[in-house]
Enzyme design. Structure first.
Site, PDB file in Angstrom:
ATOM      1  N   ASP A  15       3.608  -1.777   8.218  1.00 23.55           N
ATOM      2  CA  ASP A  15       4.268  -2.922   7.712  1.00 23.55           C
ATOM      3  C   ASP A  15       5.303  -2.523   6.938  1.00 23.55           C
ATOM      4  O   ASP A  15       5.424  -1.509   6.244  1.00 23.55           O
ATOM      5  CB  ASP A  15       3.334  -3.655   7.057  1.00 23.55           C
ATOM      6  CG  ASP A  15       3.922  -5.357   6.559  1.00 23.55           C
ATOM      7  OD1 ASP A  15       4.609  -5.933   7.186  1.00 23.55           O
ATOM      8  OD2 ASP A  15       3.751  -5.653   5.296  1.00 23.55           O
ATOM      9  N   CYS A  78       3.347  -6.533  11.172  1.00 24.90           N
ATOM     10  CA  CYS A  78       4.544  -7.178  10.476  1.00 24.90           C
ATOM     11  C   CYS A  78       5.113  -8.031  11.687  1.00 24.90           C
ATOM     12  O   CYS A  78       5.719  -7.460  12.634  1.00 24.90           O
ATOM     13  CB  CYS A  78       5.632  -6.166   9.965  1.00 24.90           C
ATOM     14  SG  CYS A  78       7.032  -6.600   9.255  1.00 24.90           S
ATOM     15  N   CYS A 197       3.765 -14.544   9.000  1.00 20.34           N
ATOM     16  CA  CYS A 197       4.063 -13.306   8.359  1.00 20.34           C
ATOM     17  C   CYS A 197       2.775 -12.839   7.493  1.00 20.34           C
ATOM     18  O   CYS A 197       2.216 -13.646   7.111  1.00 20.34           O
ATOM     19  CB  CYS A 197       5.138 -13.711   7.181  1.00 20.34           C
ATOM     20  SG  CYS A 197       5.461 -12.352   6.019  1.00 20.34           S
TER      21      CYS A 197
HETATM   22  N1  DGL Z   1       4.820  -8.717   6.723  1.00 18.06           N
HETATM   23  C1  DGL Z   1       6.173  -8.976   7.228  1.00 18.06           C
HETATM   24  C2  DGL Z   1       6.038  -9.837   8.141  1.00 18.06           C
HETATM   25  O1  DGL Z   1       5.007 -10.190   8.735  1.00 18.06           O
HETATM   26  C3  DGL Z   1       7.016  -9.163   5.771  1.00 18.06           C
HETATM   27  C4  DGL Z   1       8.498  -8.982   6.196  1.00 18.06           C
HETATM   28  C5  DGL Z   1       9.154  -8.573   5.189  1.00 18.06           C
HETATM   29  O2  DGL Z   1       9.117  -7.587   4.490  1.00 18.06           O
HETATM   30  O3  DGL Z   1      10.219  -9.599   4.365  1.00 18.06           O
HETATM   31  O4  DGL Z   1       6.872 -10.536   8.559  1.00 18.06           O
END
Ligand code: DGL
Length: 278
Positions: A15, A78, A197
């Site tokens: 992630d 992610c 997210c």
């Molecule tokens: N955990 C990421 C997602 O699911 C985060 C994104 C980010 O870094 O803005 O989109």
């Protein structure tokens, strides 16, 4: 990339930062027998507002790093990376760099079950600007369950609140209410909201406070872990190369101490992370 077929290796989970821990937590619970290698690119998080090319470049670096540590299977925990990098990595890079290794994302398995969770057929999708602007959820849903209507809301301030450890502070309420109100204003019949997210489950309690009663919040951890279990059953050639020691190792591009502190809160157990450079 040279393969050593005899030696098993951990399953990689990647992630931009802490968000993938909400996926890893459920994967560990569902499949505790395997070893896992978690990588958070905290030094460069958030990815949410970054361009397509940059998210792709950073994600490919992370995948190559996890491959260099032996992983045969990497889960992009992610949505932003899944939306902006997964297809190129699967179609363009894997055949070239590691044809027998696999990279999976979180969007497809989520869409496969999301439609069945709503009675009204009207579902809210809350994600980073990158995920929402990619229209990945709309495109996948149109293929799988075209009768379902999705209403999307980008929430660009939510990941920074989490990465900066402000997610449970009173100041977070303003931005939580703001984006929830913007989503519900699009359609009052929304009965299900996907937290698209992997960081957002950390805000789930606050989000729930501002939702009309009866609206269901869906997190991806249980969905992705179930889908991974199914994938491993269907792919014994990959499963047999996943080592089974029940261990988890944490890597971060930020300082290991900082990462471990918040990761321990997320996971409810002591976490020590090692600093790496991509
Ligand atoms: N955990 C990421 C997602 O699911 C985060 C994104 C980010 O870094 O803005 O989109």
């Amino acid at each position: 990339m040279a393969e050593n077929k005899e030696i098993g290796a951990p399953i990689g989970v990647f992630d931009s930062g802490y968000g993938g821990l909400t996926i890893l937590r459920d994967i560990k619970q569902r499949l505790p027998q395997y070893d896992y290698l978690y990588l958070g690119d905290n030094a460069r998080a958030p990815y949410g507002n970054r361009s397509f090319d940059v998210v792709y470049e950073f994600t490919l670096q992370a995948v190559e790093y996890l491959f260099s540590r032996g992983c045969r299977l990497v889960i992009l925990g992610c949505n932003t990376a899944s939306a902006k990098a997964l297809r190129s990595i699967q179609q363009r890079d894997l055949p070239r760099i590691a044809p027998s290794r696999r990279v999976l994302g979180v969007i497809r398995p989520t869409v496969e079950v999301l439609g069945s969770m709503s009675k009204s057929g009207k579902i809210g999708v809350m994600g980073t600007r990158g995920t929402i602007q990619s229209h990945s959820y709309d495109m996948e849903m149109a293929k799988i369950a075209p009768g379902i209507e999705l209403f999307s809301q980008a929430c660009p301030m939510w990941v920074p609140l989490i990465e900066n450890k402000e997610y449970d502070q009173p100041g977070a309420d303003y931005f939580v209410k703001k984006y929830v109100d913007m989503l519900m204003a699009q359609c009052p019949d929304i009965d299900t909201i996907l937290l698209a997210c992997t960081h957002y489950p950390l805000l789930a309690d606050k989000i729930a406070q501002y939702l009309p009663s009866g609206v269901k919040l869906v997190s991806q951890g249980p969905i992705v872990s179930e889908s991974l279990a199914d994938y491993l059953l269907r792919h014994p050639e990959i499963e047999s190369l996943c080592s089974r020691g029940g261990t988890v190792e944490y890597l971060t591009t930020e300082c290991g101490g900082n990462f471990g502190e918040l990761a321990s809160v997320f996971l409810g157990e002591q976490v020590e992370a090692q600093h790496i450079t991509l």
